[in-house]
Design an enzyme around this catalytic site. Sequence first.
Site, PDB file in Angstrom:
ATOM      1  N   LYS A  33       0.780  -1.277  -0.178  1.00 15.52           N
ATOM      2  CA  LYS A  33       0.091   0.372  -0.332  1.00 15.52           C
ATOM      3  C   LYS A  33       0.809   1.179   0.237  1.00 15.52           C
ATOM      4  CE  LYS A  33      -1.976  -1.479   4.000  1.00 15.52           C
ATOM      5  NZ  LYS A  33      -1.237  -2.529   4.479  1.00 15.52           N
ATOM      6  N   ARG A  82     -10.233   0.560   8.621  1.00 16.36           N
ATOM      7  CA  ARG A  82      -9.220  -0.604   8.801  1.00 16.36           C
ATOM      8  C   ARG A  82     -10.416  -1.412   9.500  1.00 16.36           C
ATOM      9  NH1 ARG A  82      -4.248  -0.042   8.765  1.00 16.36           N
ATOM     10  NH2 ARG A  82      -2.672  -0.884   9.550  1.00 16.36           N
TER      11      ARG A  82
HETATM   12  P1  AP5 Z   1       4.231  -1.141   1.995  1.00 12.19           P
HETATM   13  O1  AP5 Z   1       4.478  -0.526   0.658  1.00 12.19           O
HETATM   14  O2  AP5 Z   1       5.622  -0.797   2.649  1.00 12.19           O
HETATM   15  O3  AP5 Z   1       3.305  -2.710   2.381  1.00 12.19           O
HETATM   16  P2  AP5 Z   1       2.810  -1.530   3.549  1.00 12.19           P
HETATM   17  O4  AP5 Z   1       0.657  -2.298   2.548  1.00 12.19           O
HETATM   18  O5  AP5 Z   1       2.741   0.066   3.300  1.00 12.19           O
HETATM   19  O6  AP5 Z   1       2.391  -1.932   4.562  1.00 12.19           O
HETATM   20  P3  AP5 Z   1       2.200  -1.848   5.941  1.00 12.19           P
HETATM   21  O7  AP5 Z   1       2.823  -2.929   7.069  1.00 12.19           O
HETATM   22  O8  AP5 Z   1       2.871  -0.436   6.690  1.00 12.19           O
HETATM   23  O9  AP5 Z   1       0.960  -1.774   6.331  1.00 12.19           O
HETATM   24  P4  AP5 Z   1      -0.258  -2.274   7.602  1.00 12.19           P
HETATM   25  O10 AP5 Z   1      -1.409  -2.072   7.446  1.00 12.19           O
HETATM   26  O11 AP5 Z   1       0.094  -3.264   9.147  1.00 12.19           O
HETATM   27  O12 AP5 Z   1       0.788  -0.901   8.374  1.00 12.19           O
HETATM   28  P5  AP5 Z   1      -0.008   0.469   9.055  1.00 12.19           P
HETATM   29  O13 AP5 Z   1       1.446   1.589   8.603  1.00 12.19           O
HETATM   30  O14 AP5 Z   1      -0.866   1.020   8.021  1.00 12.19           O
HETATM   31  O15 AP5 Z   1       5.699  -2.814   1.974  1.00 12.19           O
HETATM   32  C1  AP5 Z   1       6.493  -3.715   2.594  1.00 12.19           C
HETATM   33  C2  AP5 Z   1       7.299  -4.072   1.496  1.00 12.19           C
HETATM   34  O16 AP5 Z   1       7.033  -5.032   0.982  1.00 12.19           O
HETATM   35  C3  AP5 Z   1       8.551  -2.652   1.736  1.00 12.19           C
HETATM   36  O17 AP5 Z   1       9.376  -3.857   2.280  1.00 12.19           O
HETATM   37  C4  AP5 Z   1       8.736  -2.851   0.225  1.00 12.19           C
HETATM   38  O18 AP5 Z   1       9.940  -2.246  -0.358  1.00 12.19           O
HETATM   39  C5  AP5 Z   1       7.947  -4.776  -0.570  1.00 12.19           C
HETATM   40  N1  AP5 Z   1       7.396  -4.348  -1.805  1.00 12.19           N
HETATM   41  C6  AP5 Z   1       6.493  -3.547  -1.817  1.00 12.19           C
HETATM   42  N2  AP5 Z   1       5.725  -4.101  -2.835  1.00 12.19           N
HETATM   43  C7  AP5 Z   1       6.436  -4.407  -3.867  1.00 12.19           C
HETATM   44  C8  AP5 Z   1       6.192  -6.217  -3.928  1.00 12.19           C
HETATM   45  N3  AP5 Z   1       5.367  -5.885  -5.994  1.00 12.19           N
HETATM   46  N4  AP5 Z   1       7.064  -6.810  -4.387  1.00 12.19           N
HETATM   47  C9  AP5 Z   1       7.913  -7.161  -3.890  1.00 12.19           C
HETATM   48  N5  AP5 Z   1       8.175  -6.275  -2.867  1.00 12.19           N
HETATM   49  C10 AP5 Z   1       7.401  -5.576  -2.113  1.00 12.19           C
HETATM   50  O19 AP5 Z   1      -0.781   0.712  10.224  1.00 12.19           O
HETATM   51  C11 AP5 Z   1       0.822   0.381  11.565  1.00 12.19           C
HETATM   52  C12 AP5 Z   1      -0.656  -0.100  12.666  1.00 12.19           C
HETATM   53  O20 AP5 Z   1      -1.010   1.959  12.757  1.00 12.19           O
HETATM   54  C13 AP5 Z   1      -1.225  -0.645  12.716  1.00 12.19           C
HETATM   55  O21 AP5 Z   1      -1.215  -2.332  12.956  1.00 12.19           O
HETATM   56  C14 AP5 Z   1      -2.539  -0.207  13.594  1.00 12.19           C
HETATM   57  O22 AP5 Z   1      -1.720  -0.908  15.381  1.00 12.19           O
HETATM   58  C15 AP5 Z   1      -2.243   1.243  13.594  1.00 12.19           C
HETATM   59  N6  AP5 Z   1      -3.211   1.484  12.771  1.00 12.19           N
HETATM   60  C16 AP5 Z   1      -2.909   2.072  11.575  1.00 12.19           C
HETATM   61  N7  AP5 Z   1      -4.175   2.888  11.032  1.00 12.19           N
HETATM   62  C17 AP5 Z   1      -5.235   2.054  11.827  1.00 12.19           C
HETATM   63  C18 AP5 Z   1      -6.702   2.872  11.479  1.00 12.19           C
HETATM   64  N8  AP5 Z   1      -7.358   3.048  10.472  1.00 12.19           N
HETATM   65  N9  AP5 Z   1      -7.608   1.661  13.166  1.00 12.19           N
HETATM   66  C19 AP5 Z   1      -6.731   1.289  14.275  1.00 12.19           C
HETATM   67  N10 AP5 Z   1      -5.261   1.429  13.779  1.00 12.19           N
HETATM   68  C20 AP5 Z   1      -4.631   1.500  12.930  1.00 12.19           C
END
Ligand code: AP5
Length: 211
Positions: free
Chosen positions: A13, A85
């Site tokens: 994402k 979410r």
């Molecule tokens: P990346 O692009 O960083 O993946 P992502 O989908 O953004 O993954 P996240 O881990 O950031 O998502 P998440 O939803 O768990 O975390 P968030 O920060 O939103 O890619 C991942 C890796 O793969 C990178 O190294 C990249 O280079 C590589 N990659 C990408 N595309 C690739 C491809 N096609 N092929 C190969 N490699 C690739 O949330 C974190 C925490 O915040 C949550 O757990 C929760 O506690 C809290 N939180 C956030 N939003 C909310 C909400 N709305 N409500 C409640 N709690 C929330």
Amino acid sequence: LILILVGPPGSGKGTQSSMIKDEYCLCHLATGDMLRAAKATLGVKEKEVMDKGGFVSDDCVIGIIEEAMKKPSCKKGFILDGFPRSVVQAEKLNEILARQGTKIDEVLNFVIDDAILEERITGRWTHPSSGRIYHTKYAPPKVHGVDDITGEPLIQRDDDTAIVLKSRLEAYHKQTEPVIDYYAKKGVVANIHADKLPKDVSAEVKKVLSL
Ligand code: AP5
Ligand code: ZN
């Protein structure tokens, strides 16, 4: 243009948001990034929840996102990455947008097998102040552990371990997948095959958005 990116942790994402925001001149609103940036001011409970891979309270996250959407740079439209979410958050978002006379244009659902995600998550390095994302194998920086643009150190997120990933995936399947059904009923969901090379995923996203 108002877009939502939904997908499990590590589905790409953040990576695709950076392409979409440049290509379509949109504001990138990532609740995870915002929460990490505000970590010093969050309550102890909220911090603990994030480190363990659960969700912070709806009130906390809705407050943050509502404030962020008011930024003048978001006037042209925005990408919601990691929000909503849960169905409660989706309903609340509907209310906020209805008050502004707007609505969601498209929900991009990043479809990928859970088995692929551990390698993506454990190999990720990020540059916190810019949000730039790297991967030791798939998107390596020019110099290990160093941001290409600023030369500043890269970090690994506290929640990027194999164990915490299990809880994050559980929360995703239980609480976030119903959000996809919620938007599917409104006819705004497009599935994206997120297990391809980043550039091929980008090409699929562009194709969907130009239809
Ligand atoms: P990346 O692009 O960083 O993946 P992502 O989908 O953004 O993954 P996240 O881990 O950031 O998502 P998440 O939803 O768990 O975390 P968030 O920060 O939103 O890619 C991942 C890796 O793969 C990178 O190294 C990249 O280079 C590589 N990659 C990408 N595309 C690739 C491809 N096609 N092929 C190969 N490699 C690739 O949330 C974190 C925490 O915040 C949550 O757990 C929760 O506690 C809290 N939180 C956030 N939003 C909310 C909400 N709305 N409500 C409640 N709690 C929330
Ligand atoms: Zn992300």
